[in-house]
Design a protein around this motif. Structure first.
Motif, mmCIF file in Angstrom:
data_model
loop_
_atom_site.group_PDB
_atom_site.id
_atom_site.type_symbol
_atom_site.label_atom_id
_atom_site.label_comp_id
_atom_site.label_asym_id
_atom_site.label_seq_id
_atom_site.Cartn_x
_atom_site.Cartn_y
_atom_site.Cartn_z
ATOM 1 N N LYS A 1 -5.309 -42.458 26.229
ATOM 2 C CA LYS A 1 -6.317 -43.150 27.045
ATOM 3 C C LYS A 1 -6.758 -42.251 28.201
ATOM 4 C CE LYS A 1 -6.926 -47.399 29.661
ATOM 5 N NZ LYS A 1 -6.273 -48.604 30.150
ATOM 6 N N LEU A 2 -5.794 -41.634 28.884
ATOM 7 C CA LEU A 2 -6.117 -40.742 30.002
ATOM 8 C C LEU A 2 -6.890 -39.509 29.542
ATOM 9 C CD1 LEU A 2 -2.797 -40.829 32.069
ATOM 10 C CD2 LEU A 2 -5.010 -41.796 32.713
ATOM 11 N N GLN A 3 -6.525 -38.967 28.384
ATOM 12 C CA GLN A 3 -7.168 -37.756 27.876
ATOM 13 C C GLN A 3 -8.425 -38.047 27.064
ATOM 14 O OE1 GLN A 3 -3.941 -35.936 25.726
ATOM 15 N NE2 GLN A 3 -2.969 -35.195 27.591
ATOM 16 N N ARG A 4 -8.720 -39.325 26.899
ATOM 17 C CA ARG A 4 -9.896 -39.762 26.136
ATOM 18 C C ARG A 4 -9.883 -39.236 24.702
ATOM 19 N NH1 ARG A 4 -14.710 -40.225 30.524
ATOM 20 N NH2 ARG A 4 -13.417 -41.220 32.098
ATOM 21 N N THR A 5 -8.710 -39.311 24.094
ATOM 22 C CA THR A 5 -8.550 -38.913 22.689
ATOM 23 C C THR A 5 -8.201 -40.139 21.852
ATOM 24 O OG1 THR A 5 -6.234 -38.339 23.063
ATOM 25 C CG2 THR A 5 -7.841 -36.552 23.255
ATOM 26 N N ILE A 6 -8.849 -41.246 22.188
ATOM 27 C CA ILE A 6 -8.551 -42.511 21.523
ATOM 28 C C ILE A 6 -9.867 -43.160 21.099
ATOM 29 C CG2 ILE A 6 -8.534 -43.839 23.668
ATOM 30 C CD1 ILE A 6 -6.112 -45.377 22.530
ATOM 31 N N THR A 7 -9.858 -43.748 19.918
ATOM 32 C CA THR A 7 -11.009 -44.497 19.422
ATOM 33 C C THR A 7 -10.520 -45.916 19.164
ATOM 34 O OG1 THR A 7 -11.943 -42.528 18.404
ATOM 35 C CG2 THR A 7 -12.738 -44.653 17.595
ATOM 36 N N ILE A 8 -11.201 -46.886 19.761
ATOM 37 C CA ILE A 8 -10.765 -48.281 19.683
ATOM 38 C C ILE A 8 -11.826 -49.115 18.981
ATOM 39 C CG2 ILE A 8 -10.147 -50.327 21.034
ATOM 40 C CD1 ILE A 8 -9.132 -48.398 23.218
ATOM 41 N N GLY A 9 -11.397 -49.898 17.997
ATOM 42 C CA GLY A 9 -12.289 -50.809 17.291
ATOM 43 C C GLY A 9 -12.415 -50.445 15.821
ATOM 44 N N VAL A 10 -12.483 -51.454 14.969
ATOM 45 C CA VAL A 10 -12.563 -51.240 13.524
ATOM 46 C C VAL A 10 -13.831 -50.454 13.172
ATOM 47 C CG1 VAL A 10 -12.800 -52.391 11.275
ATOM 48 C CG2 VAL A 10 -11.184 -53.278 12.952
ATOM 49 N N TYR A 11 -14.968 -50.877 13.700
ATOM 50 C CA TYR A 11 -16.234 -50.224 13.366
ATOM 51 C C TYR A 11 -16.268 -48.779 13.876
ATOM 52 C CZ TYR A 11 -21.218 -49.313 13.017
ATOM 53 O OH TYR A 11 -22.425 -48.756 12.715
ATOM 54 N N GLU A 12 -15.843 -48.574 15.128
ATOM 55 C CA GLU A 12 -15.833 -47.232 15.711
ATOM 56 C C GLU A 12 -14.860 -46.319 14.956
ATOM 57 O OE1 GLU A 12 -15.603 -50.034 17.389
ATOM 58 O OE2 GLU A 12 -17.438 -50.054 18.561
ATOM 59 N N ALA A 13 -13.708 -46.871 14.565
ATOM 60 C CA ALA A 13 -12.718 -46.104 13.811
ATOM 61 C C ALA A 13 -13.274 -45.710 12.443
ATOM 62 C CB ALA A 13 -11.430 -46.904 13.658
ATOM 63 N N ALA A 14 -13.930 -46.640 11.779
ATOM 64 C CA ALA A 14 -14.502 -46.341 10.466
ATOM 65 C C ALA A 14 -15.553 -45.238 10.569
ATOM 66 C CB ALA A 14 -15.111 -47.602 9.856
ATOM 67 N N LYS A 15 -16.375 -45.279 11.619
ATOM 68 C CA LYS A 15 -17.375 -44.225 11.810
ATOM 69 C C LYS A 15 -16.703 -42.871 11.984
ATOM 70 C CE LYS A 15 -19.830 -45.716 15.286
ATOM 71 N NZ LYS A 15 -20.850 -45.970 16.310
ATOM 72 N N LEU A 16 -15.673 -42.800 12.838
ATOM 73 C CA LEU A 16 -14.991 -41.534 13.078
ATOM 74 C C LEU A 16 -14.288 -41.040 11.821
ATOM 75 C CD1 LEU A 16 -14.148 -39.284 15.054
ATOM 76 C CD2 LEU A 16 -12.104 -40.620 15.514
ATOM 77 N N LEU A 17 -13.620 -41.937 11.112
ATOM 78 C CA LEU A 17 -12.928 -41.541 9.885
ATOM 79 C C LEU A 17 -13.914 -40.994 8.851
ATOM 80 C CD1 LEU A 17 -10.354 -44.444 9.528
ATOM 81 C CD2 LEU A 17 -9.824 -42.034 9.976
ATOM 82 N N ASN A 18 -15.104 -41.545 8.819
ATOM 83 C CA ASN A 18 -16.125 -41.088 7.885
ATOM 84 C C ASN A 18 -16.654 -39.711 8.265
ATOM 85 O OD1 ASN A 18 -17.897 -41.446 5.633
ATOM 86 N ND2 ASN A 18 -19.541 -41.879 7.081
ATOM 87 N N VAL A 19 -16.817 -39.450 9.556
ATOM 88 C CA VAL A 19 -17.425 -38.218 10.031
ATOM 89 C C VAL A 19 -16.413 -37.086 10.217
ATOM 90 C CG1 VAL A 19 -18.701 -37.197 11.972
ATOM 91 C CG2 VAL A 19 -19.284 -39.471 11.171
ATOM 92 N N ASP A 20 -15.246 -37.392 10.797
ATOM 93 C CA ASP A 20 -14.318 -36.334 11.189
ATOM 94 C C ASP A 20 -12.856 -36.747 11.010
ATOM 95 O OD1 ASP A 20 -13.457 -33.926 12.178
ATOM 96 O OD2 ASP A 20 -13.936 -34.374 14.269
ATOM 97 N N PRO A 21 -12.417 -36.987 9.774
ATOM 98 C CA PRO A 21 -11.038 -37.441 9.563
ATOM 99 C C PRO A 21 -9.986 -36.385 9.904
ATOM 100 C CG PRO A 21 -12.069 -36.967 7.465
ATOM 101 C CD PRO A 21 -13.149 -36.853 8.520
ATOM 102 N N ASP A 22 -10.367 -35.112 9.904
ATOM 103 C CA ASP A 22 -9.391 -34.050 10.167
ATOM 104 C C ASP A 22 -8.873 -34.052 11.598
ATOM 105 O OD1 ASP A 22 -9.578 -33.169 7.557
ATOM 106 O OD2 ASP A 22 -11.170 -31.720 8.013
ATOM 107 N N ASN A 23 -9.592 -34.678 12.511
ATOM 108 C CA ASN A 23 -9.153 -34.723 13.909
ATOM 109 C C ASN A 23 -8.353 -35.971 14.249
ATOM 110 O OD1 ASN A 23 -9.953 -32.258 14.960
ATOM 111 N ND2 ASN A 23 -12.062 -32.953 15.198
ATOM 112 N N VAL A 24 -8.061 -36.806 13.270
ATOM 113 C CA VAL A 24 -7.291 -38.021 13.509
ATOM 114 C C VAL A 24 -5.838 -37.761 13.137
ATOM 115 C CG1 VAL A 24 -7.021 -40.459 12.908
ATOM 116 C CG2 VAL A 24 -9.312 -39.460 13.062
ATOM 117 N N VAL A 25 -4.924 -38.029 14.080
ATOM 118 C CA VAL A 25 -3.503 -37.800 13.812
ATOM 119 C C VAL A 25 -2.720 -39.098 13.605
ATOM 120 C CG1 VAL A 25 -3.372 -35.561 14.939
ATOM 121 C CG2 VAL A 25 -2.954 -37.617 16.269
ATOM 122 N N LEU A 26 -3.280 -40.219 14.091
ATOM 123 C CA LEU A 26 -2.552 -41.483 13.989
ATOM 124 C C LEU A 26 -3.534 -42.638 13.952
ATOM 125 C CD1 LEU A 26 0.239 -42.948 14.095
ATOM 126 C CD2 LEU A 26 0.002 -42.933 16.584
#
Length: 157
Positions: free
Chosen positions: A31-56
């Motif tokens: 949260k402090l480093q702003r490396t978090i994505t919150i929400g089903v829709y926002e998560a789905a967008k990120l997973l679709n565009v850039d899954p390699d940067n998701v660790v958890l």
């Protein structure tokens, strides 16, 4: 129940508490480093565009939402995608504690969608952090035991 089974259960509960505390630390840092994505829709967008940067990936519900068919379908699709892309997944069972950690409202004052949370784009220093390593190790150990989506209960404060 044998003494060995009881001891294994106690050891497992102790491990769950440790991992729950480590997860809380990971969430606070993300949260402090702003490396978090919150929400089903926002998560789905990120997973679709850039899954390699998701660790958890965290999937969270409370008891009243376990029967929400639409949410369960979203979870199934997200879990399948995460498994295909080697993204660690955890289920979180304490939504109220999750809301305390992350803040329960979005910018407009509406309740935040905390059902899906991604920890993404980690800084090099974050990858060396013992808390994220502990959570990722727990996920890998769980997969080794054929528990692909382990459940963690965040500790109360």
């Amino acid at each position: 129940m044998t003494l060995e089974e009881l001891a294994a259960g106690e050891q497992s509960m102790g491990k769950m508490d440790i991992v729950g505390s480590a997860l809380e630390d990971v969430l606070n840092k993300a949260k402090l480093q702003r490396t978090i994505t919150i929400g089903v829709y926002e998560a789905a967008k990120l997973l679709n565009v850039d899954p390699d940067n998701v660790v958890l990936c965290l999937l969270a519900t409370d008891e009243t939402e376990d029967q929400d068919v639409a949410l369960q379908i979203h979870f199934t699709l997200i879990q399948a995608f995460c498994c295909e892309n080697d993204i660690n997944i955890l289920r979180v069972s304490n939504m109220s504690r999750l809301a305390e950690i992350l803040g329960g409202a979005d910018k407009a004052g509406e309740p935040a969608d905390l059902h899906c949370i991604l920890i993404n784009n980690p800084h090099a220093s974050q990858l060396k952090d013992p808390a994220i390593n502990q959570v990722i190790s727990f996920c890998k150990e769980s997969r080794f035991l054929d528990q692909w989506v382990p459940v963690i209960n965040l500790p109360e404060r």
